[in-house]
Each structure stands twice: as structure tokens, then as C-alpha cells.
Write a protein that holds these residues in place. Structure first.
Motif, PDB file in Angstrom:
ATOM      1  N   LYS A  32      47.982  -6.510  23.764  1.00 44.24           N
ATOM      2  CA  LYS A  32      48.271  -5.790  21.866  1.00 44.24           C
ATOM      3  C   LYS A  32      49.818  -5.178  21.458  1.00 44.24           C
ATOM      4  O   LYS A  32      50.013  -4.313  21.772  1.00 44.24           O
ATOM      5  N   LYS A  33      49.277  -6.670  20.950  1.00 46.03           N
ATOM      6  CA  LYS A  33      51.039  -7.059  20.686  1.00 46.03           C
ATOM      7  C   LYS A  33      50.625  -7.946  19.305  1.00 46.03           C
ATOM      8  O   LYS A  33      50.032  -9.001  19.602  1.00 46.03           O
ATOM      9  N   THR A  34      51.152  -7.895  18.158  1.00 52.50           N
ATOM     10  CA  THR A  34      51.120  -8.847  16.850  1.00 52.50           C
ATOM     11  C   THR A  34      50.979 -10.414  17.643  1.00 52.50           C
ATOM     12  O   THR A  34      52.185 -10.417  18.404  1.00 52.50           O
ATOM     13  N   PRO A  35      50.467 -11.242  17.747  1.00 55.30           N
ATOM     14  CA  PRO A  35      50.302 -12.859  17.445  1.00 55.30           C
ATOM     15  C   PRO A  35      51.567 -13.351  16.782  1.00 55.30           C
ATOM     16  O   PRO A  35      51.738 -13.065  15.674  1.00 55.30           O
ATOM     17  N   ILE A  36      52.096 -14.396  17.290  1.00 58.30           N
ATOM     18  CA  ILE A  36      53.232 -15.114  16.435  1.00 58.30           C
ATOM     19  C   ILE A  36      52.265 -16.665  16.469  1.00 58.30           C
ATOM     20  O   ILE A  36      54.046 -16.774  15.874  1.00 58.30           O
ATOM     21  N   ASP A  37      51.251 -16.357  16.166  1.00 56.97           N
ATOM     22  CA  ASP A  37      50.658 -17.549  15.137  1.00 56.97           C
ATOM     23  C   ASP A  37      50.157 -17.196  14.316  1.00 56.97           C
ATOM     24  O   ASP A  37      49.082 -17.956  13.802  1.00 56.97           O
ATOM     25  N   THR A  38      50.872 -16.048  13.556  1.00 57.73           N
ATOM     26  CA  THR A  38      49.362 -15.309  12.521  1.00 57.73           C
ATOM     27  C   THR A  38      50.155 -16.380  11.437  1.00 57.73           C
ATOM     28  O   THR A  38      51.438 -17.041  11.393  1.00 57.73           O
ATOM     29  N   ASP A  39      48.996 -17.082  10.050  1.00 57.68           N
ATOM     30  CA  ASP A  39      48.856 -17.560   9.019  1.00 57.68           C
ATOM     31  C   ASP A  39      48.136 -17.311   8.713  1.00 57.68           C
ATOM     32  O   ASP A  39      46.647 -18.047   8.458  1.00 57.68           O
TER      33      ASP A  39
END
Length: 299
Positions: A32-39
Motif C-alpha cells: 500500500k505504497k504509491t509506486p515510484i515507477d508511475t508513468d
């Protein structure tokens, strides 16, 4: 052969029990963490009544907006994700690209300017800029581009860049969007003092509704009505925008897939592990005890 089966049962039971403990105690804080590879690229369409500065007349236009959001994995860390965003608003017509860089192009409605912001990977709220974003970047407050995991039926602070401060976005109800249960949120501001065009002050109004998948906090559907006028009330822009039907369908499919993954890790694995694991341990332990008792009697 019997001993092998017994130890397989004990080993499998122990494995399931440990897996259940990990999934219930450790996994939620990881998944439950926003991913850091969002595109992501988001498409909206609608209409605009826009003042043509050349003619002084208000023109009715079909428009489209495209929002490009990308996470900066190098600037992000375990707790904070850094985003850059560019939104392009152009006339919707044949051969008109999603984004136009030529400021003199008549199909360009807004001049796209990159924006950067940093948010908490758990609750999605804006954090202090610090060293996460370039110096001089506007400090955001409240939610910016998504809602928190396990969104609640309550009001949240949501950032509005036109007025440069957060506004209250209120829970309005529950709705099914493309088979996905969503929470509807809305905020409405009217005739607020704002810089409506670069260097020009005026009045700004916004009526914005978002439909949120609550487990992930993802925005599945969005509609907004924005009005900008000069201080004397003369119209500059009357804009109606919404996610395209294809965008809503894609968002719903993505949300459904992400929810299934979350439920597998945080619900299914613990449920199976805590139920089946102890049963296998008890059965295996009982068979082991029984075999040893038989062995002593035989001796």
C-alpha cells in the motif's frame, strides 16, 4: 513414505502460517505504497467557450486535454514519491496533436508548463518540498493527484493550483463505474480571486467531481466545470472537461487488477494461511506423534 508425508504436512503448515503472518503484518506497509515507477497519460475531452483576443469574441470550441504524469524514481525514496506533470489543452480537431509547443499555434488553448510535487507514498498527501523538487517550486498542500489507500467516506483537503491552496472535497456517495465500486467526491468554489491569465487578475470558479476506487485511491472518473472571467465579469473561459470513455474504461480495468493484487496479498494469503496452516500442523504433528507411539510399542 509415511514419514515423508508427515514432514511435508508439517513443513507446508509452517510455511503457510509464516506466510500468513508476513502478509498480515509486513505486506500491507509494502504494497500500500504509491509506486515510484508511475508513468501515466490521461485523456480528457469536452467543450470550451473561449475569448479570442484577436477578435474580442467568445468562440465555442471542442477541446481535448492530455495530462502526462511521471514519477521521478531518482528523487523519490521509501516514504516520498516525486512527480512531474504537464497538462496540455488544445482544440480537438483533425490532425491536432495531444500537445503543442508552438505558443503561436491557434489550436493551443493553454501554454503547458511542467509542474513538480512530492507526496507521501502512504496517504498521498503533499509533503514539504525540501530537496525533493527544484528550488522555487510551488509548495502543495493536501491531496494532489490521487487519494490515499483505503479512502474513507469523509472530506479531504485537495489542492487547487489556480487559487494556490487546498479546498475541501466532500464525499457524496457510492457508485458503480464499469463494474468497479467507487466513492464520489466533489468540491465547488465560486468567484474566487485568482490570476486567471499570466499577469491578469480575475475571478475563478470550479465544480469538480471525482470517482475514486477506495482500496487504491485511484481516480477512475473525473468531470469538471471551470469558469474564468476578468474582474469586471467579462468572460475569458468556460470549460467543461471529463475523462474520455476509453480513459474511464482503462482506469476501471487497472483499478480492478490492482485491487485483486492487493486482496490476494493482504486478505487471501492470510486467510488461507491462518486457516489451513494450523490444520496441517495439527494433522502432521498428530501423525508424527502416532507414528512414534507405534514405534515404541513395536520395540
Amino acid at each position: 513414505m509415511q514419514k515423508i508425508i508427515i514432514w511435508v504436512l508439517i513443513g507446508l503448515g509452517a510455511f503457510l502460517l509464516v506466510a500468513a503472518l508476513i502478509a498480515s503484518l509486513w505486506a500491507p506497509g509494502v504494497v500500500k505504497k504509491t509506486p515510484i515507477d508511475t508513468d501515466s497519460t490521461t485523456h480528457l475531452s469536452g467543450t470550451a467557450a473561449k475569448l479570442n483576443p484577436g477578435t474580442g469574441k467568445v468562440e465555442d470550441l471542442q477541446v481535448k486535454a492530455t495530462s502526462f504524469t511521471k514519477a521521478d524514481s531518482d528523487a523519490s525514496d521509501d516514504d516520498v514519491v516525486v512527480f512531474t506533470n504537464v497538462t496540455c489543452l488544445v482544440v480537438d480537431g483533425p490532425d491536432v496533436p495531444d500537445c503543442i509547443e508552438d505558443k503561436n499555434d491557434p489550436n493551443l488553448i493553454n501554454i503547458p508548463e511542467p509542474d513538480a510535487f512530492a507526496t507521501d507514498r502512504y496517504d498521498a498527501g503533499a509533503v514539504e518540498n525540501g530537496t525533493y523538487v527544484p528550488e522555487g517550486t510551488e509548495q502543495k498542500e493536501g491531496l494532489v493527484n490521487k487519494f490515499p489507500f483505503d479512502t474513507e467516506k469523509k472530506s479531504y483537503d485537495y489542492w487547487d493550483g489556480m487559487i494556490g491552496e487546498p479546498v475541501k472535497v466532500d464525499f457524496k456517495g457510492t457508485h458503480d463505474i464499469e463494474g468497479v465500486e467507487t466513492y464520489e467526491f466533489n468540491y465547488n468554489v465560486s468567484d474566487v480571486d485568482a490570476e486567471v491569465v499570466d499577469g491578469i487578475d480575475g475571478k475563478y470558479s470550479m465544480d469538480k467531481t471525482m470517482w475514486i476506487e477506495p482500496r487504491t485511491g485511484a481516480i477512475v472518473k473525473q468531470e469538471q466545470h471551470e469558469v474564468r472571467t476578468l474582474e469586471n465579469g467579462d468572460p475569458l473561459l468556460d470549460l467543461n472537461l471529463a475523462f474520455t470513455d476509453d480513459q474511464v474504461k482503462t482506469n476501471a480495468e487497472d483499478a480492478e487488477e490492482n485491487v485483486s493484487s492487493l486482496e490476494l496479498i493482504t486478505s487471501t494469503v492470510p486467510l488461507v494461511g491462518f486457516i489451513v496452516g494450523p490444520i496441517l500442523l495439527i494433522v502432521g504433528g498428530g501423525l508424527l506423534l502416532l507414528s512414534r507411539t507405534k514405534g515404541r510399542r513395536s520395540a
